[in-house]
Design a protein around this motif. Structure first.
Motif, PDB file in Angstrom:
ATOM      1  N   LEU A 286       0.870  -1.171   0.000  1.00 17.18           N
ATOM      2  CA  LEU A 286       0.000   0.000   0.000  1.00 17.18           C
ATOM      3  C   LEU A 286       0.905   1.219   0.000  1.00 17.18           C
ATOM      4  N   ALA A 287       0.917   1.940  -1.122  1.00 14.52           N
ATOM      5  CA  ALA A 287       1.689   3.175  -1.229  1.00 14.52           C
ATOM      6  C   ALA A 287       0.805   4.308  -0.743  1.00 14.52           C
ATOM      7  N   VAL A 288       1.115   4.819   0.449  1.00 20.34           N
ATOM      8  CA  VAL A 288       0.216   5.760   1.126  1.00 20.34           C
ATOM      9  C   VAL A 288       0.842   7.153   1.174  1.00 20.34           C
ATOM     10  N   PRO A 289       0.163   8.150   0.621  1.00 18.36           N
ATOM     11  CA  PRO A 289       0.685   9.510   0.691  1.00 18.36           C
ATOM     12  C   PRO A 289       0.829   9.981   2.144  1.00 18.36           C
ATOM     13  N   GLN A 290       1.915  10.666   2.414  1.00 20.41           N
ATOM     14  CA  GLN A 290       2.164  11.150   3.769  1.00 20.41           C
ATOM     15  C   GLN A 290       1.012  12.016   4.277  1.00 20.41           C
ATOM     16  N   HIS A 291       0.403  12.780   3.380  1.00 18.78           N
ATOM     17  CA  HIS A 291      -0.657  13.718   3.787  1.00 18.78           C
ATOM     18  C   HIS A 291      -1.979  13.370   3.114  1.00 18.78           C
TER      19      HIS A 291
ATOM     20  N   ASP B 214      -4.503   8.385   5.759  1.00 17.25           N
ATOM     21  CA  ASP B 214      -3.074   8.669   5.872  1.00 17.25           C
ATOM     22  C   ASP B 214      -2.335   7.422   6.373  1.00 17.25           C
ATOM     23  N   PRO B 215      -1.017   7.471   6.498  1.00 13.71           N
ATOM     24  CA  PRO B 215      -0.282   6.259   6.902  1.00 13.71           C
ATOM     25  C   PRO B 215      -0.766   5.634   8.206  1.00 13.71           C
TER      26      PRO B 215
ATOM     27  N   THR C 165       1.590  -7.862   3.892  1.00 12.52           N
ATOM     28  CA  THR C 165       1.219  -6.497   3.523  1.00 12.52           C
ATOM     29  C   THR C 165       2.230  -5.499   4.059  1.00 12.52           C
ATOM     30  N   SER C 166       2.665  -4.596   3.198  1.00  8.29           N
ATOM     31  CA  SER C 166       3.587  -3.534   3.589  1.00  8.29           C
ATOM     32  C   SER C 166       2.962  -2.178   3.286  1.00  8.29           C
ATOM     33  N   VAL C 167       2.988  -1.287   4.269  1.00  8.86           N
ATOM     34  CA  VAL C 167       2.552   0.096   4.065  1.00  8.86           C
ATOM     35  C   VAL C 167       3.792   0.948   3.841  1.00  8.86           C
ATOM     36  N   GLU C 168       3.891   1.541   2.663  1.00  7.33           N
ATOM     37  CA  GLU C 168       5.040   2.370   2.317  1.00  7.33           C
ATOM     38  C   GLU C 168       4.581   3.803   2.093  1.00  7.33           C
ATOM     39  N   VAL C 169       5.208   4.724   2.774  1.00  7.55           N
ATOM     40  CA  VAL C 169       4.802   6.133   2.744  1.00  7.55           C
ATOM     41  C   VAL C 169       5.430   6.837   1.546  1.00  7.55           C
ATOM     42  N   VAL C 170       4.624   7.645   0.864  1.00  5.45           N
ATOM     43  CA  VAL C 170       5.117   8.498  -0.210  1.00  5.45           C
ATOM     44  C   VAL C 170       5.345   9.887   0.393  1.00  5.45           C
ATOM     45  N   PRO C 171       6.597  10.242   0.675  1.00  6.30           N
ATOM     46  CA  PRO C 171       6.867  11.494   1.395  1.00  6.30           C
ATOM     47  C   PRO C 171       6.370  12.724   0.649  1.00  6.30           C
ATOM     48  N   GLY C 172       5.765  13.633   1.395  1.00  4.87           N
ATOM     49  CA  GLY C 172       5.354  14.913   0.852  1.00  4.87           C
ATOM     50  C   GLY C 172       4.126  14.890  -0.024  1.00  4.87           C
ATOM     51  N   ALA C 173       3.549  13.724  -0.235  1.00  5.05           N
ATOM     52  CA  ALA C 173       2.422  13.604  -1.170  1.00  5.05           C
ATOM     53  C   ALA C 173       1.091  13.721  -0.445  1.00  5.05           C
ATOM     54  N   ASP C 174       0.077  14.207  -1.189  1.00  2.00           N
ATOM     55  CA  ASP C 174      -1.289  14.074  -0.714  1.00  2.00           C
ATOM     56  C   ASP C 174      -1.996  13.071  -1.619  1.00  2.00           C
ATOM     57  N   HIS C 175      -3.296  12.948  -1.476  1.00  2.89           N
ATOM     58  CA  HIS C 175      -4.036  11.900  -2.178  1.00  2.89           C
ATOM     59  C   HIS C 175      -3.855  11.953  -3.694  1.00  2.89           C
ATOM     60  N   PHE C 176      -3.622  13.154  -4.219  1.00  4.60           N
ATOM     61  CA  PHE C 176      -3.604  13.331  -5.676  1.00  4.60           C
ATOM     62  C   PHE C 176      -2.209  13.201  -6.273  1.00  4.60           C
TER      63      PHE C 176
ATOM     64  N   GLY D 264       3.330  15.981  -8.322  1.00  3.76           N
ATOM     65  CA  GLY D 264       4.762  16.097  -8.131  1.00  3.76           C
ATOM     66  C   GLY D 264       5.425  14.884  -7.516  1.00  3.76           C
ATOM     67  N   ARG D 265       4.669  13.815  -7.277  1.00  2.00           N
ATOM     68  CA  ARG D 265       5.230  12.621  -6.632  1.00  2.00           C
ATOM     69  C   ARG D 265       5.037  11.362  -7.449  1.00  2.00           C
ATOM     70  N   MET D 266       4.585  11.505  -8.681  1.00  2.00           N
ATOM     71  CA  MET D 266       4.289  10.305  -9.464  1.00  2.00           C
ATOM     72  C   MET D 266       5.542   9.549  -9.876  1.00  2.00           C
ATOM     73  N   ASP D 267       6.655  10.272 -10.055  1.00  2.00           N
ATOM     74  CA  ASP D 267       7.916   9.574 -10.321  1.00  2.00           C
ATOM     75  C   ASP D 267       8.257   8.629  -9.174  1.00  2.00           C
ATOM     76  N   ARG D 268       8.013   9.095  -7.962  1.00  2.00           N
ATOM     77  CA  ARG D 268       8.290   8.277  -6.784  1.00  2.00           C
ATOM     78  C   ARG D 268       7.392   7.047  -6.759  1.00  2.00           C
ATOM     79  N   VAL D 269       6.117   7.225  -7.108  1.00  2.00           N
ATOM     80  CA  VAL D 269       5.195   6.087  -7.154  1.00  2.00           C
ATOM     81  C   VAL D 269       5.649   5.073  -8.193  1.00  2.00           C
ATOM     82  N   ALA D 270       6.083   5.550  -9.354  1.00  2.00           N
ATOM     83  CA  ALA D 270       6.564   4.645 -10.401  1.00  2.00           C
ATOM     84  C   ALA D 270       7.774   3.848  -9.915  1.00  2.00           C
TER      85      ALA D 270
END
Length: 218
Positions: free
Chosen positions: A162-167, A172-173, A186-197, A200-206
């Motif tokens: 589960l890639a979960v945006p920090q905000h 939230d995480p 199951t692993s919950v991995e935080v996407v730093p600095g991201a919100d639901h949308f 600017g963080r899609m590279d990180r998700v990829a």
């Protein structure tokens, strides 16, 4: 990103509904071997979600250059797809039809992952199919289904991230960890600095998705 053909195809669901979809499979003749495959599930149809927005659209463009076949589709009732919105329940048939098409395109031995964003993440986690190697759910609200047992992936031994945006505004995480505390593999991995949308963080998700897929290689 290297362009790859994305033929428009039609998916036939078990209940007779026809869906529009697009498929990208890296061309082996170009020296790029297909080593993984993803079905991309889009956000809520009643909130502007289509296969051409946000995370699914970005991954559809980004992953084939890395050797990952990708199929994106519109849920029933969206744009060129038939049928009507099924509150996440009928959409399970949509996902199975997408798995049918993608597994046929890549053949046996290629790990296939369900990768959904938001509503699509929740729907993906409610689908269990023997051909699926794992789940990569992005910003899944874990709220689409009131009955927790609908999330059949929860007690499935196959891996889940589960890639979960920090905000994240919806889950939230802390929420994700609490909601999945009893889930297995199951692993919950935080996407730093991201919100639901994920702006600017899609590279990180990829990158996170590719890392998960790498872990499934034989």
């Amino acid at each position: 990103m290297r362009p790859y053909p994305s033929p428009v195809i039609s998916l036939a669901c078990a209940d007779g509904v026809s869906l529009e979809a697009e498929l990208r499979v890296p061309d082996r003749s170009s020296g790029v071997d297909v080593w993984a495959a993803v079905v991309l599930l889009h956000p809520h149809p009643k909130m502007g979600g289509t296969m051409r927005v946000g995370v699914p659209s970005f991954l559809f463009d980004a992953l084939p250059a890395a050797g990952v076949a990708a199929l994106r589709f519109n849920f029933r009732g969206v744009e060129g797809s038939g049928g009507s919105h099924g509150r996440g329940v009928d959409e399970r048939l949509d996902v199975v039809s997408a798995v049918d098409a993608l597994s046929a395109a890549v053949g046996d031995g290629v790990p296939l992952v369900l990768c959904g964003w938001s509503f699509g993440g929740d729907v993906s986690l409610s689908v269990s199919d023997a051909r699926v190697a794992g789940w990569f759910a992005v910003a899944a609200p874990l709220q689409v289904f009131a009955d927790p047992s609908a999330y059949v992936a929860a007690f499935d031994p196959r891996p889940k991230v589960l890639a979960v945006p920090q905000h994240d505004q919806y889950c939230d995480p802390a929420c994700a960890r609490e909601s999945t505390v009893s889930w297995v593999a199951t692993s919950v991995e935080v996407v730093p600095g991201a919100d639901h949308f994920m702006a600017g963080r899609m590279d990180r998700v990829a990158a996170m998705c590719l890392s998960f897929l790498e872990g499934l290689r034989g």
